[in-house]
Every structure is written in structure tokens, then in C-alpha cells.
Write a protein that holds these residues in place. Structure first.
Motif: not given
Length: 150
Positions: A37-41, A71-74, A102-112
């Protein structure tokens, strides 16, 4: 598992090439593409630089919230995907935990992947994804030795 991509991996063609090296079967590519699942972030507190004499960028974390990288959240990456991506990024980068918008308004923790190599290898100019896609991506995808996992 998820990652924030800010460079060449924002291209689904590049991403699938890394995750399925050597695969030419459309069914495998299509199947893998459906699991992600890819979305702009946006990542705040970061800058993206061009790496001198390379087609890929580097990301530097800053303390300035006005510094932002699009970028993109994957999402939907497997542990083996992460292993392939770690090898693809190599020793110039380190995976770090961040929070993104994230584009959907969420603020997830992820890695980069953050640049840890010497900063003198970086240009002050920001890396341009559209330029990569139009001027560099086809050559990168055609070069068979660009990414060979160990």
C-alpha cells in the motif's frame, strides 16, 4: 512493516525491481504490487540532497520543522523485503524510526533510510524525482548489475 521512501524507491518500477530481483514474470510483479500500500506522505524535520555523481538522493534529519521532504509511505513490506531494501541501500544509509504525516491524515511511526556517509558527498541542490523518472529511470532499470542482492 512500513518504510518512508523519498528517492528512487518512490517509483513502483524501481521498488519492484529491488523486491523481486531478476523477476520478469508479470504475475509475480502484479501479485507483489497488490500486497503493498503506497500513499503520499511528508516527513518534517528533514532535507533531501542530491548525492554527487549519482542518480539517487540522501536524506538528512534536521531540528527545523520547516524542513520537509515529500515522499511515499509504503506499507505491507515483509521481513524479507526489508532485508532486500537494507542491502539495496547499503552502508551509506541507516534505518531510523520517524513519524510522518500521511496523505490520509494519519501520523504513523515508520522508518526511513537516513544518510550516514560523509556529508561532503552531498550536493546542496535538492534531488528531483520527476527528473529521475524522465531522464534516469529507464537507464537504471536497464542496467542489470545496478542491484544484485548478496
Amino acid at each position: 512493516m512500513s518504510l518512508f521512501f523519498y528517492g528512487t524507491l518512490m517509483s513502483s518500477a524501481v521498488l519492484l525491481r529491488v523486491l523481486l530481483p531478476g523477476e520478469a514474470r508479470p504475475d509475480r510483479l502484479e501479485s507483489k504490487g497488490r500486497t503493498l500500500k503506497l500513499q503520499h506522505a511528508v516527513l518534517e524535520g528533514a532535507r533531501r540532497h542530491t548525492v554527487k555523481e549519482e542518480v539517487y538522493p540522501a536524506l538528512i534529519l534536521t531540528v527545523n520543522a520547516s524542513d520537509k521532504v515529500a515522499g511515499m509511505l509504503c506499507e505491507g513490506l515483509s521481513p524479507s523485503d526489508i532485508d532486500l531494501l537494507d542491502r539495496f541501500e547499503g552502508s551509506e544509509y541507516e534505518r531510523r524510526s520517524v513519524k510522518i504525516l500521511a496523505q490520509d491524515g494519519q501520523v504513523p511511526s515508520t522508518q526511513v533510510y537516513v544518510w550516514i556517509a560523509p556529508r561532503e558527498h552531498l550536493d546542496s541542490q535538492e534531488w528531483d524525482f520527476e527528473h529521475f523518472k524522465t531522464a534516469k529511470q529507464a537507464a537504471w532499470l536497464a542496467y542489470s548489475d545496478e542491484f544484485t542482492p548478496l
